[in-house]
Design a protein around this motif. Structure first.
Motif, PDB file in Angstrom:
ATOM      1  N   ASP A 143      61.877  45.968  53.823  1.00  0.00           N
ATOM      2  CA  ASP A 143      61.920  47.602  54.920  1.00  0.00           C
ATOM      3  C   ASP A 143      62.879  48.178  54.018  1.00  0.00           C
ATOM      4  O   ASP A 143      62.280  49.524  54.016  1.00  0.00           O
ATOM      5  CB  ASP A 143      62.674  47.230  56.203  1.00  0.00           C
ATOM      6  N   PRO A 147      53.754  48.084  53.579  1.00  0.00           N
ATOM      7  CA  PRO A 147      53.744  48.384  55.117  1.00  0.00           C
ATOM      8  C   PRO A 147      54.782  47.408  56.183  1.00  0.00           C
ATOM      9  O   PRO A 147      55.041  46.409  55.520  1.00  0.00           O
ATOM     10  CB  PRO A 147      52.301  48.069  55.576  1.00  0.00           C
ATOM     11  N   SER A 148      55.023  47.986  57.279  1.00  0.00           N
ATOM     12  CA  SER A 148      55.925  47.042  58.190  1.00  0.00           C
ATOM     13  C   SER A 148      55.146  45.770  58.529  1.00  0.00           C
ATOM     14  O   SER A 148      54.050  45.463  58.221  1.00  0.00           O
ATOM     15  CB  SER A 148      56.245  47.718  59.406  1.00  0.00           C
ATOM     16  N   ARG A 149      56.019  44.987  59.081  1.00  0.00           N
ATOM     17  CA  ARG A 149      55.445  43.634  59.716  1.00  0.00           C
ATOM     18  C   ARG A 149      53.977  43.787  60.493  1.00  0.00           C
ATOM     19  O   ARG A 149      53.176  42.943  60.225  1.00  0.00           O
ATOM     20  CB  ARG A 149      56.326  42.548  60.188  1.00  0.00           C
ATOM     21  N   ILE A 150      54.007  44.722  61.342  1.00  0.00           N
ATOM     22  CA  ILE A 150      52.883  44.744  62.178  1.00  0.00           C
ATOM     23  C   ILE A 150      51.774  45.784  61.784  1.00  0.00           C
ATOM     24  O   ILE A 150      50.641  45.930  62.085  1.00  0.00           O
ATOM     25  CB  ILE A 150      53.481  45.366  63.496  1.00  0.00           C
ATOM     26  N   GLU A 151      52.081  46.151  60.493  1.00  0.00           N
ATOM     27  CA  GLU A 151      51.106  47.146  59.781  1.00  0.00           C
ATOM     28  C   GLU A 151      50.426  46.506  58.705  1.00  0.00           C
ATOM     29  O   GLU A 151      49.791  47.331  58.021  1.00  0.00           O
ATOM     30  CB  GLU A 151      51.625  48.385  59.409  1.00  0.00           C
ATOM     31  N   GLY A 152      50.372  45.277  58.349  1.00  0.00           N
ATOM     32  CA  GLY A 152      49.865  44.615  57.238  1.00  0.00           C
ATOM     33  C   GLY A 152      50.854  44.125  56.201  1.00  0.00           C
ATOM     34  O   GLY A 152      50.387  44.404  55.040  1.00  0.00           O
ATOM     35  N   ARG A 153      51.951  43.867  56.308  1.00  0.00           N
ATOM     36  CA  ARG A 153      53.104  43.430  55.436  1.00  0.00           C
ATOM     37  C   ARG A 153      52.397  42.453  54.302  1.00  0.00           C
ATOM     38  O   ARG A 153      52.633  42.610  53.190  1.00  0.00           O
ATOM     39  CB  ARG A 153      54.142  43.092  55.987  1.00  0.00           C
ATOM     40  N   ASN A 209      62.309  40.272  54.717  1.00  0.00           N
ATOM     41  CA  ASN A 209      61.810  41.477  55.341  1.00  0.00           C
ATOM     42  C   ASN A 209      62.643  42.644  55.393  1.00  0.00           C
ATOM     43  O   ASN A 209      62.414  43.775  55.379  1.00  0.00           O
ATOM     44  CB  ASN A 209      61.367  40.983  56.812  1.00  0.00           C
ATOM     45  N   GLY A 229      50.189  43.686  51.912  1.00  0.00           N
ATOM     46  CA  GLY A 229      50.954  44.652  50.998  1.00  0.00           C
ATOM     47  C   GLY A 229      51.803  43.979  49.896  1.00  0.00           C
ATOM     48  O   GLY A 229      51.842  44.143  48.774  1.00  0.00           O
ATOM     49  N   GLU A 260      64.230  43.592  64.300  1.00  0.00           N
ATOM     50  CA  GLU A 260      63.312  44.353  65.018  1.00  0.00           C
ATOM     51  C   GLU A 260      63.804  43.818  66.806  1.00  0.00           C
ATOM     52  O   GLU A 260      64.660  43.028  66.793  1.00  0.00           O
ATOM     53  CB  GLU A 260      61.919  43.650  64.792  1.00  0.00           C
TER      54      GLU A 260
END
Length: 194
Positions: free
Chosen positions: A42, A48-54, A38, A57, A173
């Protein structure tokens, strides 16, 4: 003389038994692999980030991958097949610039520190705003919790040490920082404090 040499050597049966034991233990997942993967994702900033649909992606990179297996890579320290890992690491490392060696990244992802030194260059890590914000929060929490006066430390030195310690503890995080991290961080960042 042959008897003297073989007296200290294990028998083929002993070697086979030892090998079987080691082979059975080889199925253990590499701890921290997901956090390190991760981190690379990043830094490469292509999904995308982990909370936005990684997961979705990463799936877009190779539609032949299965969602469940990608989730295991990103969340459960499960290694991808070697060929997939090598190609993914080459793709991501190329986004970081010419100075990033994909083989070193692959070794770091699989084994982590201290076995393999982190390929994250100090400046690259320093420029990561999100991690700098987390380090600042940790720094503030420690100085407040333990009543550490500002005159007792060099802020820049301790802050850089905090960034390094975050990397060693796989803290990428804010939710990765747990209450149990406070004491180890205090003892490393402020060793002279009571």
């Amino acid at each position: 003389m042959a008897e003297d040499q073989s007296a200290g050597s294990p028998s083929p049966a002993q070697l086979a038994a030892e090998y079987k034991t080691l082979l059975d233990a080889a199925d253990l997942e590499p701890l921290g692999f997901s956090a390190r993967l991760n981190l690379l994702l990043d830094l490469a900033a292509i999904v995308p980030s982990r909370i936005e649909g990684r997961v979705l992606g990463v799936l877009a990179i190779n539609p032949e991958w299965k969602e469940a297996e990608v989730r295991r890579w990103l969340q459960q320290d499960h290694l991808p097949p070697r060929r997939d890992l090598q190609a993914l690491v080459r793709l991501l490392a190329a986004r970081l610039g010419a100075g990033h060696d994909p083989q070193r990244w692959e070794a770091f992802l699989v084994y982590g520190t201290p076995v393999v030194a982190s390929p994250v260059e100090h400046l690259l890590y320093r420029e990561d705003r999100a991690r700098r914000d987390i380090a600042a929060r940790i720094f503030a929490r420690l100085t407040e919790r333990y009543d550490i006066p500002p005159s007792s430390y060099e802020a820049d030195v301790v802050f850089q040490r905090c960034l390094q310690l975050m990397q060693q503890f796989n803290i990428y995080e804010w939710q990765d920082f747990q209450a149990g991290h406070l004491e180890p961080f205090r003892s490393v960042l402020f060793p002279a404090e009571p």
